[in-house]
Design a protein around this motif. Structure first.
Motif, PDB file in Angstrom:
ATOM      1  N   UNK A 199       0.840  -1.203   0.000  1.00 15.89           N
ATOM      2  CA  UNK A 199       0.000   0.000   0.000  1.00 15.89           C
ATOM      3  C   UNK A 199       0.872   1.248   0.000  1.00 15.89           C
ATOM      4  N   UNK A 200       0.662   2.106  -0.983  1.00 14.98           N
ATOM      5  CA  UNK A 200       1.398   3.355  -1.075  1.00 14.98           C
ATOM      6  C   UNK A 200       0.652   4.354  -1.928  1.00 14.98           C
ATOM      7  N   UNK A 201       1.250   5.508  -2.142  1.00 12.00           N
ATOM      8  CA  UNK A 201       0.578   6.564  -2.902  1.00 12.00           C
ATOM      9  C   UNK A 201       0.336   6.164  -4.358  1.00 12.00           C
ATOM     10  N   UNK A 202       1.236   5.357  -4.932  1.00 11.69           N
ATOM     11  CA  UNK A 202       1.071   4.943  -6.322  1.00 11.69           C
ATOM     12  C   UNK A 202      -0.061   3.935  -6.484  1.00 11.69           C
ATOM     13  N   UNK A 203      -0.078   2.930  -5.584  1.00 13.19           N
ATOM     14  CA  UNK A 203      -1.103   1.891  -5.739  1.00 13.19           C
ATOM     15  C   UNK A 203      -1.278   1.104  -4.452  1.00 13.19           C
ATOM     16  N   UNK A 204      -2.471   0.539  -4.322  1.00 14.92           N
ATOM     17  CA  UNK A 204      -2.749  -0.504  -3.333  1.00 14.92           C
ATOM     18  C   UNK A 204      -2.920  -1.784  -4.137  1.00 14.92           C
ATOM     19  N   UNK A 205      -2.077  -2.763  -3.845  1.00 10.90           N
ATOM     20  CA  UNK A 205      -2.031  -3.933  -4.709  1.00 10.90           C
ATOM     21  C   UNK A 205      -2.050  -5.225  -3.907  1.00 10.90           C
ATOM     22  N   UNK A 206      -2.805  -6.210  -4.422  1.00 11.25           N
ATOM     23  CA  UNK A 206      -2.877  -7.538  -3.815  1.00 11.25           C
ATOM     24  C   UNK A 206      -1.922  -8.480  -4.533  1.00 11.25           C
ATOM     25  N   UNK A 207      -1.240  -9.317  -3.759  1.00 11.83           N
ATOM     26  CA  UNK A 207      -0.291 -10.290  -4.303  1.00 11.83           C
ATOM     27  C   UNK A 207      -0.656 -11.676  -3.777  1.00 11.83           C
ATOM     28  N   UNK A 208      -0.674 -12.654  -4.674  1.00  9.77           N
ATOM     29  CA  UNK A 208      -1.063 -14.018  -4.311  1.00  9.77           C
ATOM     30  C   UNK A 208       0.155 -14.846  -3.929  1.00  9.77           C
ATOM     31  N   UNK A 209       0.012 -15.637  -2.861  1.00  8.51           N
ATOM     32  CA  UNK A 209       1.093 -16.540  -2.441  1.00  8.51           C
ATOM     33  C   UNK A 209       0.480 -17.804  -1.843  1.00  8.51           C
ATOM     34  N   UNK A 210       1.287 -18.842  -1.711  1.00  4.36           N
ATOM     35  CA  UNK A 210       0.819 -20.086  -1.110  1.00  4.36           C
ATOM     36  C   UNK A 210       0.861 -19.988   0.417  1.00  4.36           C
ATOM     37  N   UNK A 211      -0.219 -20.387   1.049  1.00  4.33           N
ATOM     38  CA  UNK A 211      -0.298 -20.368   2.513  1.00  4.33           C
ATOM     39  C   UNK A 211       0.904 -21.107   3.104  1.00  4.33           C
ATOM     40  N   UNK A 212       1.549 -20.487   4.080  1.00  3.07           N
ATOM     41  CA  UNK A 212       2.712 -21.099   4.706  1.00  3.07           C
ATOM     42  C   UNK A 212       4.038 -20.565   4.195  1.00  3.07           C
ATOM     43  N   UNK A 213       4.000 -19.765   3.124  1.00  2.00           N
ATOM     44  CA  UNK A 213       5.246 -19.205   2.596  1.00  2.00           C
ATOM     45  C   UNK A 213       5.842 -18.212   3.588  1.00  2.00           C
TER      46      UNK A 213
END
Length: 367
Positions: free
Chosen positions: A289-303
């Protein structure tokens, strides 16, 4: 992370109608088999209310949700494993997917023909299962022929491991069980299993397509499916594809919510479906989250933190120093990153930190 899910089912069960609702692409939805001649792909945003809330606080230039590719695969029929209908082409399309969305017709409608003459979702499920299992059995038998001699005569350790795993797959498939019922016993078997790309090792989400009056509670067909999949590690959700199509035509968020409430639903079926795929594949989301963008990133649970840093860029993982972590609830409570820091709620984590769903991350690295 690229994520792809394929919609499968018999002809005329509502696959293309559901696909149209899920994506901006428009597959032809018509009352005859094989109306979808090419496997069509659309990209759908993963619903996440947290992004909207954070954007209200951060005021970014843009919001970037995680996305999932959805492939509309033409209706399979009996004999698809041997090339009947458009079998070979579309079995190949399934092979490229991470998960299978198996749509089952759970509604009566005399105006929409059923390829087998009657509504019976458990029978329909078994037809698709059988075709995928037969294709896998063919794949397994061919691989056995290739590795058997090396496994028995040579000293190739991995060939022996693969051969023994293939025999277990063959036994399960010949008994009418899917390959996912065979559990790899160690890392070497896990590696061999991944290289086989078997269709029935893929996780399955069963979508019971019902009429609008059954969208909230289901019906007798749904209960039949629920009973039939008790022994499977699979998810089941109830959706009225036609209702979803009607919702998609409404212009405002308020209109859509009123429509859902009238049906006794809190959330659209499309949103629930995408979230169910994430659960099925053991996936979670961290956020930047920042001034340029709020972005979601996908990862595998437990990483751990370095692996998640690598989702953004490989250099982040290679040169990982530390991760600065803010819990979503803390960010909302205090209203800004600065306020979170001042309250002492910003965590500084090392390489062993296991990332949690909804963590707001900032990675420090040096390459």
């Amino acid at each position: 992370m690229a994520l792809k899910a394929g919609i499968v089912g018999l002809p005329n069960v509502g696959k293309s109608t559901l696909f149209n609702c899920l994506s901006s692409a428009k597959a032809q939805a018509a009352n005859f088999p094989f109306c979808t001649i090419d496997a069509q792909m659309g990209q759908v945003s993963v619903p996440d209310e947290r992004l909207t809330k954070l954007a209200e606080l951060v005021h970014p230039g843009r919001i970037v949700p995680a996305v999932c590719d959805i492939v509309d695969i033409a209706g399979l029929v009996k004999g698809a494993s041997k090339g009947e209908g458009l079998g070979n082409q579309f079995l190949g399309n399934i092979r490229e997917c991470d998960a299978i969305i198996h749509v089952l017709r759970c509604f009566d409608n005399g105006n929409i023909v059923h390829v087998d003459g009657s509504v019976n979702p458990v029978r329909d499920k078994e037809i698709i299962d059988t075709e995928l299992q037969l294709k896998d059995l063919d794949t397994v038998e061919n691989r056995i022929k290739r590795v058997e001699k090396v496994a028995k005569v040579g000293g190739d350790k991995m060939a022996k491991i693969e051969y023994e795993l293939l025999l277990r797959y063959k036994d399960a498939l010949e008994q009418g069980q899917s390959a996912r019922t065979v559990i790899p016993q160690n890392d070497d078997e896990e590696q061999c299993a991944k290289q086989m790309f078997l269709l029935t090792t893929k996780p399955v989400l069963y979508v019971c397509n019902v009429d609008d009056t059954s969208a909230a509670a289901g019906n007798q067909y749904v209960e039949q499916v629920r009973e039939a999949i008790k022994g499977e590690e699979a998810e089941l959700i109830i959706i009225s594809a036609q209702t979803e199509a009607d919702i998609a035509e409404l212009e405002t968020y308020e209109e859509k919510q009123m429509f859902l409430e009238d049906l006794g639903l809190k959330e659209s079926g499309c949103n629930r479906l995408i979230k169910a795929i994430y659960t099925l594949l053991n996936l979670e989301t961290f956020i930047t989250a920042g001034e340029m963008e709020v972005k979601a990133w996908t990862y595998h649970k437990g990483w751990k933190a370095p692996q998640c840093a690598g989702v953004i860029h490989t250099d982040f993982e290679k040169g990982f120093i530390r991760a600065e972590v803010i819990k979503y609830d803390d960010y909302v409570k205090y209203g800004s990153e600065a306020a979170v820091r001042e309250a002492g709620k910003l965590g500084v984590e090392g390489k062993e930190y296991v990332v949690q769903d909804g963590d707001i991350m900032h990675f420090r690295f040096n390459v």
